[in-house]
Design an enzyme around this catalytic site. Structure first.
Site, mmCIF file in Angstrom:
data_model
loop_
_atom_site.group_PDB
_atom_site.id
_atom_site.type_symbol
_atom_site.label_atom_id
_atom_site.label_comp_id
_atom_site.label_asym_id
_atom_site.label_seq_id
_atom_site.Cartn_x
_atom_site.Cartn_y
_atom_site.Cartn_z
ATOM 1 N N HIS A 100 -0.871 5.276 11.388
ATOM 2 C CA HIS A 100 -1.780 4.241 11.684
ATOM 3 C C HIS A 100 -1.740 4.228 13.135
ATOM 4 O O HIS A 100 -0.496 4.506 13.756
ATOM 5 C CB HIS A 100 -1.524 2.813 11.156
ATOM 6 C CG HIS A 100 -0.251 2.359 11.527
ATOM 7 N ND1 HIS A 100 0.036 1.487 12.589
ATOM 8 C CD2 HIS A 100 0.787 2.190 10.629
ATOM 9 C CE1 HIS A 100 1.109 0.910 12.663
ATOM 10 N NE2 HIS A 100 1.903 1.412 11.511
ATOM 11 N N ASP A 142 4.181 6.551 8.307
ATOM 12 C CA ASP A 142 4.263 5.583 9.145
ATOM 13 C C ASP A 142 6.037 5.404 9.510
ATOM 14 O O ASP A 142 6.634 5.060 8.605
ATOM 15 C CB ASP A 142 3.959 4.494 8.452
ATOM 16 C CG ASP A 142 3.928 3.256 9.404
ATOM 17 O OD1 ASP A 142 3.383 2.006 8.599
ATOM 18 O OD2 ASP A 142 4.497 3.245 10.482
ATOM 19 N N GLU A 189 -3.682 -1.489 10.627
ATOM 20 C CA GLU A 189 -2.811 -1.431 9.646
ATOM 21 C C GLU A 189 -1.817 -2.592 9.626
ATOM 22 O O GLU A 189 -1.438 -3.261 8.545
ATOM 23 C CB GLU A 189 -1.802 -0.222 9.623
ATOM 24 C CG GLU A 189 -0.705 -0.016 8.530
ATOM 25 C CD GLU A 189 0.499 -0.727 8.723
ATOM 26 O OE1 GLU A 189 0.811 -1.071 9.988
ATOM 27 O OE2 GLU A 189 1.124 -0.893 7.771
ATOM 28 N N GLU A 190 -1.336 -3.176 10.687
ATOM 29 C CA GLU A 190 -0.239 -4.140 10.967
ATOM 30 C C GLU A 190 -0.851 -5.549 10.610
ATOM 31 O O GLU A 190 0.104 -6.397 10.671
ATOM 32 C CB GLU A 190 -0.010 -4.349 12.533
ATOM 33 C CG GLU A 190 0.439 -3.051 12.888
ATOM 34 C CD GLU A 190 1.875 -2.687 12.522
ATOM 35 O OE1 GLU A 190 2.386 -3.403 11.680
ATOM 36 O OE2 GLU A 190 2.681 -1.947 12.922
HETATM 37 N N1 LIG Z 1 6.445 -3.085 7.117
HETATM 38 C C1 LIG Z 1 5.809 -1.630 7.680
HETATM 39 C C2 LIG Z 1 7.284 -0.902 8.113
HETATM 40 C C3 LIG Z 1 8.334 -0.941 7.319
HETATM 41 C C4 LIG Z 1 8.170 -0.257 6.177
HETATM 42 C C5 LIG Z 1 9.128 -0.250 5.074
HETATM 43 C C6 LIG Z 1 10.073 -0.803 5.376
HETATM 44 I I1 LIG Z 1 11.888 -0.443 3.983
HETATM 45 C C7 LIG Z 1 10.603 -1.283 6.469
HETATM 46 C C8 LIG Z 1 9.719 -1.633 7.479
HETATM 47 C C9 LIG Z 1 5.370 -1.864 8.915
HETATM 48 O O1 LIG Z 1 5.465 -2.573 9.938
HETATM 49 N N2 LIG Z 1 4.309 -0.881 9.185
HETATM 50 O O2 LIG Z 1 3.500 -0.831 10.123
HETATM 51 ZN ZN LIG Z 2 4.479 -1.856 11.690
HETATM 52 ZN ZN LIG Z 3 3.560 1.179 10.549
#
Ligand SMILES: N[C@H](Cc1ccc(I)cc1)C(=O)NO
Ligand SMILES: [Zn+2]
Ligand SMILES: [Zn+2]
Length: 291
Positions: free
Chosen positions: A97, A179, A151-152
């Site tokens: 993303h 990601d 994505e966020e």
């Molecule tokens: N939540 C996800 C990041 C994320 C993904 C897996 C784990 I375990 C901890 C954190 C994110 O912010 N993607 O943009």
């Molecule tokens: Zn994130």
């Molecule tokens: Zn991310």
């Protein structure tokens, strides 16, 4: 099929991949104040990526770069398509993303560099593109590289795009999400997340790592929720995998703040290079299958 038989094509390409190129892309992308899905900076970062990929693909009539317009917010997703030679209706997707967020609130000037989350994933993908073009690789299947917007804020860009592929009956044979690839917080190198992903494809990815990157150690973990864009493809009925930088709770502590910088990832992209190499092997092995 998940047969690994492209060593003569993949190995020379892996040797060309460089962490320094990945680092430069991370620096370029984190130079925007933020890449939030509703700011002008966020719109400009998307336009920058489109231009960057377009320049890299110059001279390749089989490669097109487009932006996907989402209704409801201004930041577009970026989609690069390498049309397959003799099996173009079967599609392989690499994704990451391009948006970023500062959870304290992201206005036009709020600092959200998103170096690890997720400039690192976009940069890993960009190095795959550079080496594919440099080596003149032409896949039999179609390969798409996608920089998702928003994505966020709920996997909104990938939700739109995955559902659009489903609505149009696009035969996507596999999706890999990148990601956060550059913060080495754990003892193992690549962690394959087993929830919201496909088990058989995860096994294929593990086999790719042991075949092509035999010094790397593989870990497994679960997010416990739909933690990135792979989940959008899974819910649309496609097979996805999410190789991730660390075990749960050992990932980059700076994400979603002004401190998610390249410096706080160690001012180098050695960890991200592992993911770029894995992604290249995935795209070429799957992309080289005929009808
Ligand atoms: N939540 C996800 C990041 C994320 C993904 C897996 C784990 I375990 C901890 C954190 C994110 O912010 N993607 O943009
Ligand atoms: Zn994130
Ligand atoms: Zn991310």
């Amino acid at each position: 099929s998940y047969v690994i038989d492209q060593q003569s094509v993949v190995n020379p390409m892996l040797a060309q991949m460089q962490a320094s190129n990945i680092g430069q892309t991370i620096i370029d992308m984190s130079s925007y104040a933020n890449r939030y899905y509703t700011t002008n900076n966020g719109v400009n970062a998307s336009n920058w990526l489109k231009q960057r990929w377009t320049t890299m693909a110059a001279g390749r009539s089989d490669i097109a770069v487009t932006q996907y317009t989402h209704s409801g917010w201004p930041q577009k997703s970026v989609i690069l398509t390498i049309t397959g030679t003799d099996n173009p209706n079967e599609v392989v997707v690499l994704g990451g993303h391009l948006d970023s967020i500062n959870l304290s609130g992201t206005s036009e000037t709020t600092r959200a560099p998103g170096a690890d989350d997720d400039a690192s994933g976009i940069a890993s993908m960009t190095e795959v593109l550079r080496v594919m073009v440099a080596s003149g690789y032409k896949p039999r299947r179609t390969i798409k590289m996608i920089g998702y917007s928003a994505e966020e804020v709920g996997l909104r860009g990938s939700q739109d795009i995955a559902q659009n592929h489903k609505t149009n009956n696009v035969n996507v044979v596999g999706v890999m999400q990148l990601d956060m690839t550059n913060y080495k917080g754990s003892v193992n190198d690549i962690y394959l997340y087993t929830d919201y992903t496909d088990n058989a494809q995860n096994t294929f990815v593990a086999n790719l790592i042991t075949t092509y990157l035999p010094t790397l150690k593989i870990g497994y973990d679960k997010c416990g929720y739909a933690c990135s864009d792979h989940a959008s493809w899974t819910s649309a009925g496609y097979w996805s995998s999410m190789p991730f930088e660390a075990a749960m709770g050992e990932d980059d502590p700076y994400i979603h703040t002004a401190n998610d910088t390249y410096a706080n990832s160690g001012n180098q992209a050695d960890h991200a290079l592992k993911f770029a190499r894995m992604a290249l092997a995935y795209a070429v092995e799957l992309g080289s299958d005929g009808p």
